[in-house]
Design a protein around this motif. Structure first.
Motif, PDB file in Angstrom:
ATOM      1  N   CYS A 112       1.325 -15.810  -4.651  1.00 21.48           N
ATOM      2  CA  CYS A 112       2.195 -14.675  -5.018  1.00 21.48           C
ATOM      3  C   CYS A 112       1.679 -14.316  -6.114  1.00 21.48           C
ATOM      4  CB  CYS A 112       3.660 -15.266  -4.990  1.00 21.48           C
ATOM      5  SG  CYS A 112       4.501 -15.743  -3.529  1.00 21.48           S
ATOM      6  N   ARG A 113       1.287 -15.065  -7.106  1.00 23.38           N
ATOM      7  CA  ARG A 113       0.695 -14.640  -8.371  1.00 23.38           C
ATOM      8  C   ARG A 113      -0.454 -13.853  -8.396  1.00 23.38           C
ATOM      9  NH1 ARG A 113       2.941 -13.633 -13.201  1.00 23.38           N
ATOM     10  NH2 ARG A 113       3.982 -15.957 -13.079  1.00 23.38           N
ATOM     11  N   SER A 114      -1.510 -14.090  -7.298  1.00 22.51           N
ATOM     12  CA  SER A 114      -2.540 -13.520  -7.115  1.00 22.51           C
ATOM     13  C   SER A 114      -2.288 -12.051  -6.643  1.00 22.51           C
ATOM     14  CB  SER A 114      -3.488 -14.145  -6.162  1.00 22.51           C
ATOM     15  OG  SER A 114      -4.757 -13.605  -5.953  1.00 22.51           O
ATOM     16  N   ILE A 115      -1.505 -12.159  -5.623  1.00 20.67           N
ATOM     17  CA  ILE A 115      -1.144 -10.596  -5.132  1.00 20.67           C
ATOM     18  C   ILE A 115      -0.410  -9.684  -5.989  1.00 20.67           C
ATOM     19  CG2 ILE A 115       0.241  -9.527  -3.286  1.00 20.67           C
ATOM     20  CD1 ILE A 115      -0.022 -12.013  -1.488  1.00 20.67           C
ATOM     21  N   ASP A 116       0.480 -10.300  -6.722  1.00 21.47           N
ATOM     22  CA  ASP A 116       1.186  -9.619  -7.882  1.00 21.47           C
ATOM     23  C   ASP A 116       0.325  -9.084  -8.920  1.00 21.47           C
ATOM     24  OD1 ASP A 116       3.574  -8.472  -8.975  1.00 21.47           O
ATOM     25  OD2 ASP A 116       4.207 -10.290  -9.712  1.00 21.47           O
ATOM     26  N   SER A 117      -0.629  -9.931  -9.394  1.00 25.21           N
ATOM     27  CA  SER A 117      -1.560  -9.713 -10.267  1.00 25.21           C
ATOM     28  C   SER A 117      -2.563  -8.369  -9.765  1.00 25.21           C
ATOM     29  CB  SER A 117      -2.497 -10.576 -10.744  1.00 25.21           C
ATOM     30  OG  SER A 117      -1.725 -11.664 -11.253  1.00 25.21           O
ATOM     31  N   ARG A 118      -2.707  -8.277  -8.373  1.00 26.96           N
ATOM     32  CA  ARG A 118      -3.676  -7.497  -7.885  1.00 26.96           C
ATOM     33  C   ARG A 118      -2.974  -6.162  -7.875  1.00 26.96           C
ATOM     34  NH1 ARG A 118      -7.267  -4.595  -7.942  1.00 26.96           N
ATOM     35  NH2 ARG A 118      -8.586  -4.189  -6.070  1.00 26.96           N
ATOM     36  N   PHE A 119      -1.453  -6.228  -7.615  1.00 26.43           N
ATOM     37  CA  PHE A 119      -0.566  -5.170  -7.611  1.00 26.43           C
ATOM     38  C   PHE A 119      -0.552  -4.419  -8.827  1.00 26.43           C
ATOM     39  CE2 PHE A 119       1.427  -6.249  -3.385  1.00 26.43           C
ATOM     40  CZ  PHE A 119       1.545  -5.199  -2.591  1.00 26.43           C
ATOM     41  N   THR A 120      -0.615  -5.210  -9.906  1.00 23.95           N
ATOM     42  CA  THR A 120      -0.435  -4.846 -11.133  1.00 23.95           C
ATOM     43  C   THR A 120      -1.622  -4.036 -11.600  1.00 23.95           C
ATOM     44  OG1 THR A 120       1.275  -6.607 -11.753  1.00 23.95           O
ATOM     45  CG2 THR A 120      -0.048  -5.444 -13.781  1.00 23.95           C
ATOM     46  N   GLU A 121      -2.619  -4.593 -11.384  1.00 19.33           N
ATOM     47  CA  GLU A 121      -4.131  -3.974 -11.650  1.00 19.33           C
ATOM     48  C   GLU A 121      -4.112  -2.582 -10.959  1.00 19.33           C
ATOM     49  OE1 GLU A 121      -6.984  -6.636 -10.310  1.00 19.33           O
ATOM     50  OE2 GLU A 121      -6.362  -8.219 -11.771  1.00 19.33           O
ATOM     51  N   ILE A 239      -7.705   6.987  -5.120  1.00 15.06           N
ATOM     52  CA  ILE A 239      -6.179   6.448  -5.211  1.00 15.06           C
ATOM     53  C   ILE A 239      -5.812   6.300  -3.598  1.00 15.06           C
ATOM     54  CG2 ILE A 239      -3.996   7.623  -5.094  1.00 15.06           C
ATOM     55  CD1 ILE A 239      -4.852   9.204  -7.644  1.00 15.06           C
ATOM     56  N   SER A 240      -6.516   6.913  -2.727  1.00 19.02           N
ATOM     57  CA  SER A 240      -6.134   6.694  -1.138  1.00 19.02           C
ATOM     58  C   SER A 240      -6.687   5.478  -0.782  1.00 19.02           C
ATOM     59  CB  SER A 240      -6.718   7.611  -0.555  1.00 19.02           C
ATOM     60  OG  SER A 240      -6.663   7.487   0.925  1.00 19.02           O
ATOM     61  N   ASN A 241      -7.947   4.912  -1.352  1.00 20.14           N
ATOM     62  CA  ASN A 241      -8.440   3.608  -1.240  1.00 20.14           C
ATOM     63  C   ASN A 241      -7.534   2.472  -1.613  1.00 20.14           C
ATOM     64  OD1 ASN A 241     -10.472   1.812  -0.424  1.00 20.14           O
ATOM     65  ND2 ASN A 241     -11.224   1.685  -2.445  1.00 20.14           N
ATOM     66  N   LEU A 242      -7.187   2.882  -2.881  1.00 20.86           N
ATOM     67  CA  LEU A 242      -6.056   1.700  -3.535  1.00 20.86           C
ATOM     68  C   LEU A 242      -4.866   1.816  -2.669  1.00 20.86           C
ATOM     69  CD1 LEU A 242      -6.237   2.721  -7.322  1.00 20.86           C
ATOM     70  CD2 LEU A 242      -7.302   0.805  -6.288  1.00 20.86           C
ATOM     71  N   GLU A 243      -4.363   2.840  -2.149  1.00 22.45           N
ATOM     72  CA  GLU A 243      -3.170   2.816  -1.353  1.00 22.45           C
ATOM     73  C   GLU A 243      -3.406   1.925   0.055  1.00 22.45           C
ATOM     74  OE1 GLU A 243      -0.063   3.758  -1.582  1.00 22.45           O
ATOM     75  OE2 GLU A 243      -0.568   4.529  -3.551  1.00 22.45           O
ATOM     76  N   ASN A 244      -4.582   2.060   0.413  1.00 21.93           N
ATOM     77  CA  ASN A 244      -5.103   1.029   1.553  1.00 21.93           C
ATOM     78  C   ASN A 244      -5.091  -0.577   1.200  1.00 21.93           C
ATOM     79  OD1 ASN A 244      -5.267   3.239   3.501  1.00 21.93           O
ATOM     80  ND2 ASN A 244      -7.264   3.426   2.849  1.00 21.93           N
ATOM     81  N   ILE A 245      -5.576  -0.731  -0.042  1.00 23.99           N
ATOM     82  CA  ILE A 245      -5.586  -2.088  -0.388  1.00 23.99           C
ATOM     83  C   ILE A 245      -4.213  -2.601  -0.867  1.00 23.99           C
ATOM     84  CG2 ILE A 245      -6.307  -3.529  -2.389  1.00 23.99           C
ATOM     85  CD1 ILE A 245      -8.790  -1.776  -2.851  1.00 23.99           C
ATOM     86  N   LYS A 246      -3.213  -1.660  -1.458  1.00 21.55           N
ATOM     87  CA  LYS A 246      -2.024  -2.026  -1.488  1.00 21.55           C
ATOM     88  C   LYS A 246      -1.279  -2.503  -0.173  1.00 21.55           C
ATOM     89  CE  LYS A 246       0.667   0.504  -4.118  1.00 21.55           C
ATOM     90  NZ  LYS A 246       1.128   1.640  -4.754  1.00 21.55           N
ATOM     91  N   LYS A 247      -1.489  -1.657   0.913  1.00 21.52           N
ATOM     92  CA  LYS A 247      -1.140  -1.937   2.279  1.00 21.52           C
ATOM     93  C   LYS A 247      -1.400  -3.325   2.691  1.00 21.52           C
ATOM     94  CE  LYS A 247      -0.259   2.836   3.718  1.00 21.52           C
ATOM     95  NZ  LYS A 247      -0.764   4.047   4.552  1.00 21.52           N
ATOM     96  N   GLU A 248      -2.991  -3.583   2.569  1.00 21.86           N
ATOM     97  CA  GLU A 248      -3.215  -5.003   2.967  1.00 21.86           C
ATOM     98  C   GLU A 248      -2.604  -6.060   2.218  1.00 21.86           C
ATOM     99  OE1 GLU A 248      -5.254  -5.851   5.382  1.00 21.86           O
ATOM    100  OE2 GLU A 248      -4.989  -3.456   5.839  1.00 21.86           O
TER     101      GLU A 248
END
Length: 638
Positions: A112-121, A239-248
């Protein structure tokens, strides 16, 4: 009364058996532990403060991890939560398995912390990229590559913007002075105009002066190459690439949502253990023994002794009556029908341990006043049916359960008074009132409401008299309540010809007694009499209190009138078939709305009558609620 009598329990036992004793006392759930540090200050030098701070610290750290993980996964839980979620049952044999599974907790938390940190980045990167797009957008039409803008052997090119109102001034100055310079207007945004300025180095000083005069703001894009449009397109792709990463990442988080069940169970189990270990700080100890003290309801004292006997015979315990200095916690023991109304009183103040519990007296008035204020039989049926269904089907707990019962009884009262006064969806259903229609006889309704108010206030005075008698102040009850009630009753009797003669003498005796005894603590006879005469002015205060009950009359009429207006509006729509459908839908919505409005008004104003008029006559409050060491859970069955 309904305030449970307490005993002060003092127990000494072995340190080696402390955990087992505490575990069973928590399950027992009727001992409120108090702090014993003062015992050390009374000369018991061999005693030391006890604590389990290290274990509590570890538990708080785990709870923090669990809470964080629950909150994080909750953002990705798309399943619709039931309004009244049932608590899960966890058998004792499984509880240790959950508590010992630290590896699973750490794995979930780190994920959870890893995913949350990645979302923050990613969020930070998106913010930076969007800001860059905002900076480049005014330059979108610029065809020159950004890396080519700057200094050459003979020329300089710069980007910047000025306020649009100075645009003509700058262009005219460059033209009039015949400067070797070229101004290209690239775009306009808000009140600014954006330019690329190209000039020969020989006129750099003058160009700089002109630009300064018009408030030129220089813009540089030294870190970019290509045209602004190319850069914007590239950034949008990022930004589109980042959106795809967020979806993953969201998919990974959603895949972990089923672990919420494990986390919720673990949260409650850790909370139970933390509560148990936290009370140790209130103990005192020697090397081999510990001592605790706490409050326990008198009726459970023998049960506590039996519980300890089942654990060990190496202990000693005593039960004492509270002293005058003790701050006794308050536990109420009311009938099931009255218990929900404890919530109403607690919102005002918990009863004082040495006073009386007002709930048994307040509850009937609350039910009556609530029903009178809504006064529609169909509304009452709907309220009781809906809340009864919720209570039966979902079995809510805590404050929600109490509120459902308050609304259930309020619905019954609303049905009763609706029948009494002939309110059945306003006047939509024609049923003859069992008594009279308040809209036809408003004065009669007002008098009825004021009589209820007098009864309510008199109950408060009588309860204050009871408290004085209970405290051994019998004459205070006579001087302060009996004489006052004689005066008030006598004045009211004067308005009734058959009772006027009796009322005159009652009023005289009551007034004389009030003048003589209301300031009886005053030794100066003149001050005493003056204060007594001034006390008679409180009759006007009583009249004001009685008039407060006119709100019963006002809300009763308001609910009925609003319902009739809705009926009139709805029936105007009922011509064609479509009109009848619209009429039914409108009336259904309108009466549900009127019910909600009536219930809200009834709850607020009924509570107000209890808090201000009723409690003001006798209620002390300021008690401390009984808060025993027990199992408290949020997700699992206790």
């Amino acid at each position: 009364m309904a305030i449970v009598k307490m005993k002060k329990a003092t127990m000494i036992a072995l340190q080696s058996e402390k955990n087992e004793i505490l575990n069973d006392l928590q399950r027992f759930g009727y001992l409120q532990v108090v702090n014993l540090e003062e015992r050390m200050e009374q000369g018991f030098e061999e005693l030391q403060p006890d604590s389990d701070n290290e274990a509590v610290g570890r538990l708080e750290a785990k709870l923090s991890q669990v809470k964080y993980s629950i909150d994080f996964l909750g953002k990705f839980n798309t399943a619709k939560k039931p309004l009244f979620a049932q608590k899960v049952q966890v058998y004792e044999t499984k509880r240790k398995e959950y508590l010992d599974n630290e590896e699973k907790l750490n794995e979930i938390y780190e994920s959870c912390r890893s995913i949350d940190s990645r979302f923050t980045e990613i969020k930070s990167s998106e913010t930076k990229l969007n800001n860059t797009i905002a900076q480049l957008t005014p330059w979108l039409t610029l065809k020159e590559k950004l890396e080519e803008i700057g200094t050459t052997h003979n020329t300089n090119s710069i980007l910047g913007f000025i306020a649009s109102k100075y645009e003509d001034e700058l262009s005219t100055a460059v033209k009039d002075e015949d400067l070797t310079a070229y101004l290209e207007k690239v775009g306009v945004e808000k009140e600014n105009s954006y330019f690329m300025v190209i000039y020969h180095q020989t006129c750099e000083e003058r160009i700089s002066q002109l630009l300064k005069q018009v408030g030129w703001t220089k813009v540089t894009f030294s870190e970019y190459s290509g045209t602004p449009e190319e850069n914007i397109n590239r950034i949008k792709a990022e930004i589109s690439n980042l959106e795809n990463i967020k979806k993953e990442l969201a998919k990974k988080a959603e895949a972990m949502v089923p672990e919420s069940g494990f986390l919720e169970i673990l949260y409650d189990l850790l909370s139970i253990e933390k509560d148990r270990r936290s009370v140790v700080k209130d103990f005192i100890k020697t090397d081999k023994t510990f001592m605790l003290q706490g409050w326990i309801p008198e009726k459970f004292a023998d049960d506590m002794t039996k519980l300890l006997d089942g654990i060990t015979d190496k202990y000693t315990i005593s039960f004492e009556d509270p002293s005058e200095e003790d701050e006794i916690p308050v536990l109420l023991n009311n009938p099931k029908a009255v218990k929900p109304y404890e919530m109403i009183t607690d919102l005002y103040s918990v009863p004082n341990a040495k006073g009386i519990d007002p709930n048994i007296f307040m509850a009937p008035f609350f039910v009556i006043f609530f029903g009178i204020m809504v006064t529609d039989a169909v509304y009452g049926i709907l309220m009781s049916a809906l809340t009864g269904y919720v209570l039966y089907k979902y079995k809510p707990q805590g404050g929600m359960k109490n509120m459902m019962w308050i609304m259930f009884f309020g619905g019954i009262s609303t049905f009763f008074w609706g029948g009494i006064f002939g309110g059945w969806l306003g006047d939509l259903i024609k049923v003859k009132p069992w008594w009279f229609n308040p809209l036809d006889e408003p004065l009669k309704m007002l008098i009825f409401c004021l009589i209820l108010g007098v009864i309510h206030l008199y109950t408060g005075y009588i309860l204050q008299a009871y408290q004085n008698i209970k405290a051994g102040n019998f004459m205070d009850a006579i001087y302060d309540q009996v004489l006052w009630l004689m005066l008030l009753t006598g004045l009211m009797f004067l308005a009734l010809p058959p009772l006027a003669a009796v009322g005159k003498y009652m009023a005289i005796v009551g007034a004389a007694g009030t003048v003589i005894f209301s300031a009886r603590s005053e030794k100066n006879i003149f001050k005493r009499l003056i204060s007594g005469v001034l006390a008679l002015y409180n009759v006007s205060g009583f009249l004001g209190d009685v008039l407060s009950y006119s709100r019963l009359f006002a809300l009763c009429l308001a609910t009925g009138v609003i319902a009739q207006v809705f009926n009139a509006m709805g029936l105007m729509m009922g011509g064609s078939i479509i009109g009848k459908i619209i009429m039914i839908a409108f009336l259904a919505f309108a009466h549900v709305f009127n019910t909600a409005l009536g219930v809200l008004g009834a709850y607020v104003h009924t509570s107000r009558l209890q808090y201000v008029e009723f409690f003001g006559k006798f209620y002390e409050g300021e008690g401390k609620p009984f808060n025993p060491l027990r199992i408290r859970t949020k997700y699992i069955q206790e």
